[in-house]
Structures are given as structure tokens and as C-alpha cells.
Design a protein around this motif. Structure first.
Motif, PDB file in Angstrom:
ATOM      1  N   GLU A 194       0.828  -1.213   0.000  1.00 20.69           N
ATOM      2  CA  GLU A 194       0.000   0.000   0.000  1.00 20.69           C
ATOM      3  C   GLU A 194       0.860   1.260   0.000  1.00 20.69           C
ATOM      4  O   GLU A 194       0.490   2.261  -0.623  1.00 20.69           O
ATOM      5  CB  GLU A 194      -0.941   0.007   1.200  1.00 20.69           C
ATOM      6  N   ASN A 195       2.000   1.221   0.683  1.00 23.94           N
ATOM      7  CA  ASN A 195       2.898   2.383   0.703  1.00 23.94           C
ATOM      8  C   ASN A 195       3.361   2.754  -0.699  1.00 23.94           C
ATOM      9  O   ASN A 195       3.679   3.919  -0.959  1.00 23.94           O
ATOM     10  CB  ASN A 195       4.113   2.118   1.595  1.00 23.94           C
ATOM     11  N   TYR A 196       3.426   1.775  -1.589  1.00 23.26           N
ATOM     12  CA  TYR A 196       3.843   2.012  -2.970  1.00 23.26           C
ATOM     13  C   TYR A 196       2.669   1.974  -3.943  1.00 23.26           C
ATOM     14  O   TYR A 196       2.870   1.891  -5.156  1.00 23.26           O
ATOM     15  CB  TYR A 196       4.899   0.976  -3.377  1.00 23.26           C
ATOM     16  N   ASN A 197       1.458   2.035  -3.408  1.00 20.32           N
ATOM     17  CA  ASN A 197       0.231   1.979  -4.225  1.00 20.32           C
ATOM     18  C   ASN A 197       0.196   0.753  -5.132  1.00 20.32           C
ATOM     19  O   ASN A 197      -0.230   0.825  -6.291  1.00 20.32           O
ATOM     20  CB  ASN A 197       0.077   3.253  -5.058  1.00 20.32           C
ATOM     21  N   LEU A 198       0.637  -0.391  -4.596  1.00 25.81           N
ATOM     22  CA  LEU A 198       0.690  -1.615  -5.384  1.00 25.81           C
ATOM     23  C   LEU A 198      -0.259  -2.698  -4.891  1.00 25.81           C
ATOM     24  O   LEU A 198      -0.446  -3.706  -5.571  1.00 25.81           O
ATOM     25  CB  LEU A 198       2.115  -2.184  -5.375  1.00 25.81           C
ATOM     26  N   PHE A 199      -0.861  -2.530  -3.731  1.00 27.68           N
ATOM     27  CA  PHE A 199      -1.662  -3.620  -3.170  1.00 27.68           C
ATOM     28  C   PHE A 199      -2.809  -4.027  -4.072  1.00 27.68           C
ATOM     29  O   PHE A 199      -3.027  -5.211  -4.304  1.00 27.68           O
ATOM     30  CB  PHE A 199      -2.183  -3.283  -1.769  1.00 27.68           C
ATOM     31  N   ASN A 200      -3.543  -3.079  -4.594  1.00 34.36           N
ATOM     32  CA  ASN A 200      -4.695  -3.414  -5.434  1.00 34.36           C
ATOM     33  C   ASN A 200      -4.290  -4.165  -6.696  1.00 34.36           C
ATOM     34  O   ASN A 200      -5.045  -4.994  -7.204  1.00 34.36           O
ATOM     35  CB  ASN A 200      -5.498  -2.165  -5.784  1.00 34.36           C
ATOM     36  N   ILE A 201      -3.119  -3.897  -7.198  1.00 32.36           N
ATOM     37  CA  ILE A 201      -2.625  -4.605  -8.378  1.00 32.36           C
ATOM     38  C   ILE A 201      -2.161  -6.006  -8.002  1.00 32.36           C
ATOM     39  O   ILE A 201      -2.547  -6.991  -8.606  1.00 32.36           O
ATOM     40  CB  ILE A 201      -1.478  -3.817  -9.049  1.00 32.36           C
ATOM     41  N   VAL A 202      -1.341  -6.082  -6.959  1.00 33.69           N
ATOM     42  CA  VAL A 202      -0.732  -7.352  -6.564  1.00 33.69           C
ATOM     43  C   VAL A 202      -1.768  -8.335  -6.030  1.00 33.69           C
ATOM     44  O   VAL A 202      -1.726  -9.521  -6.343  1.00 33.69           O
ATOM     45  CB  VAL A 202       0.393  -7.113  -5.533  1.00 33.69           C
ATOM     46  N   LYS A 203      -2.721  -7.862  -5.243  1.00 34.47           N
ATOM     47  CA  LYS A 203      -3.694  -8.785  -4.629  1.00 34.47           C
ATOM     48  C   LYS A 203      -4.526  -9.528  -5.665  1.00 34.47           C
ATOM     49  O   LYS A 203      -5.000 -10.629  -5.402  1.00 34.47           O
ATOM     50  CB  LYS A 203      -4.618  -8.050  -3.663  1.00 34.47           C
ATOM     51  N   ASN A 204      -4.693  -8.956  -6.834  1.00 35.64           N
ATOM     52  CA  ASN A 204      -5.514  -9.589  -7.860  1.00 35.64           C
ATOM     53  C   ASN A 204      -4.748 -10.563  -8.746  1.00 35.64           C
ATOM     54  O   ASN A 204      -5.351 -11.420  -9.371  1.00 35.64           O
ATOM     55  CB  ASN A 204      -6.191  -8.527  -8.717  1.00 35.64           C
ATOM     56  N   LYS A 205      -3.431 -10.425  -8.832  1.00 31.74           N
ATOM     57  CA  LYS A 205      -2.700 -11.339  -9.702  1.00 31.74           C
ATOM     58  C   LYS A 205      -1.746 -12.267  -8.962  1.00 31.74           C
ATOM     59  O   LYS A 205      -1.220 -13.191  -9.552  1.00 31.74           O
ATOM     60  CB  LYS A 205      -1.969 -10.587 -10.804  1.00 31.74           C
ATOM     61  N   ALA A 206      -1.566 -12.072  -7.683  1.00 33.11           N
ATOM     62  CA  ALA A 206      -0.673 -12.928  -6.914  1.00 33.11           C
ATOM     63  C   ALA A 206      -1.410 -14.152  -6.382  1.00 33.11           C
ATOM     64  O   ALA A 206      -2.598 -14.108  -6.101  1.00 33.11           O
ATOM     65  CB  ALA A 206      -0.087 -12.146  -5.741  1.00 33.11           C
ATOM     66  N   ILE A 207      -0.666 -15.245  -6.267  1.00 37.79           N
ATOM     67  CA  ILE A 207      -1.133 -16.387  -5.494  1.00 37.79           C
ATOM     68  C   ILE A 207      -0.417 -16.286  -4.155  1.00 37.79           C
ATOM     69  O   ILE A 207       0.812 -16.243  -4.098  1.00 37.79           O
ATOM     70  CB  ILE A 207      -0.809 -17.725  -6.173  1.00 37.79           C
ATOM     71  N   LEU A 208      -1.200 -16.206  -3.103  1.00 38.65           N
ATOM     72  CA  LEU A 208      -0.646 -16.089  -1.756  1.00 38.65           C
ATOM     73  C   LEU A 208      -0.661 -17.472  -1.120  1.00 38.65           C
ATOM     74  O   LEU A 208      -1.724 -18.022  -0.843  1.00 38.65           O
ATOM     75  CB  LEU A 208      -1.477 -15.096  -0.937  1.00 38.65           C
ATOM     76  N   PHE A 209       0.503 -18.069  -0.930  1.00 37.89           N
ATOM     77  CA  PHE A 209       0.620 -19.375  -0.296  1.00 37.89           C
ATOM     78  C   PHE A 209       0.781 -19.166   1.204  1.00 37.89           C
ATOM     79  O   PHE A 209       1.679 -18.438   1.639  1.00 37.89           O
ATOM     80  CB  PHE A 209       1.832 -20.139  -0.837  1.00 37.89           C
ATOM     81  N   VAL A 210      -0.098 -19.790   1.981  1.00 35.09           N
ATOM     82  CA  VAL A 210      -0.040 -19.706   3.441  1.00 35.09           C
ATOM     83  C   VAL A 210      -0.055 -21.125   4.005  1.00 35.09           C
ATOM     84  O   VAL A 210      -0.418 -22.068   3.316  1.00 35.09           O
ATOM     85  CB  VAL A 210      -1.203 -18.873   4.019  1.00 35.09           C
TER      86      VAL A 210
END
Length: 80
Positions: free
Chosen positions: A27-43
Motif C-alpha cells: 500500500e505504501n507504494y500503491n501496489l496492493f490493489n494490483i498485486v492482490k488480484n494477480k498474486a497467489i498467496l501461499f499460506v
């Protein structure tokens, strides 16, 4: 920034706190909205997955605690 140009992103995060930290950094780099939609988050747990979902992450995949083979199998299947 490279994160915008990549078609596929894989993030491995093992704690709820780090899910929040990753979101804040993006969010500090205004990237969250972009990354959250194309990333696979492995937990590695249902709790971390629920926290990630509550923070707005999409495409969350829970992997086993002994995850090496499952993780590698998922990475190998991804398009380049």
C-alpha cells in the motif's frame, strides 16, 4: 516497478502478522490493489488464510505444514 509488469506472482507468507506487513508495504507504494488480484498467496494455515482474506487478499492457497513437495508441485504447474 517490476511487480506491475509480472503476469503471475507467488508470495509465501507464514503468519498473520506478515500478511498485514506485506499489505502495508504494498500500500505504501500503491501496489496492493494490483498485486492482490494477480498474486497467489501461499499460506500454511487456515488462520493465516482467513486473516489474509479479511485484509483483501485474493487467490489464497493453503499448503501443508510440511510443504516442500506441495509447494514445488504448485510452482512447477504455473505458466512462465
Amino acid at each position: 516497478m517490476d511487480l506491475i509488469e509480472y503476469d503471475f506472482l507467488n508470495l509465501v507468507i507464514f503468519s498473520s502478522r506478515n500478511v498485514l506487513i506485506a499489505k502495508q508495504i504494498l500500500e505504501n507504494y500503491n501496489l496492493f490493489n494490483i498485486v492482490k488480484n494477480k498474486a497467489i498467496l501461499f499460506v500454511n494455515s487456515e488462520n493465516v488464510a482467513k486473516k489474509a482474506e479479511s485484509l483483501g487478499w485474493r487467490n489464497i492457497k493453503i499448503i501443508k505444514k510440511n510443504f516442500t513437495k506441495e509447494f514445488l508441485d504448485n510452482i512447477i504447474k504455473l505458466p512462465l
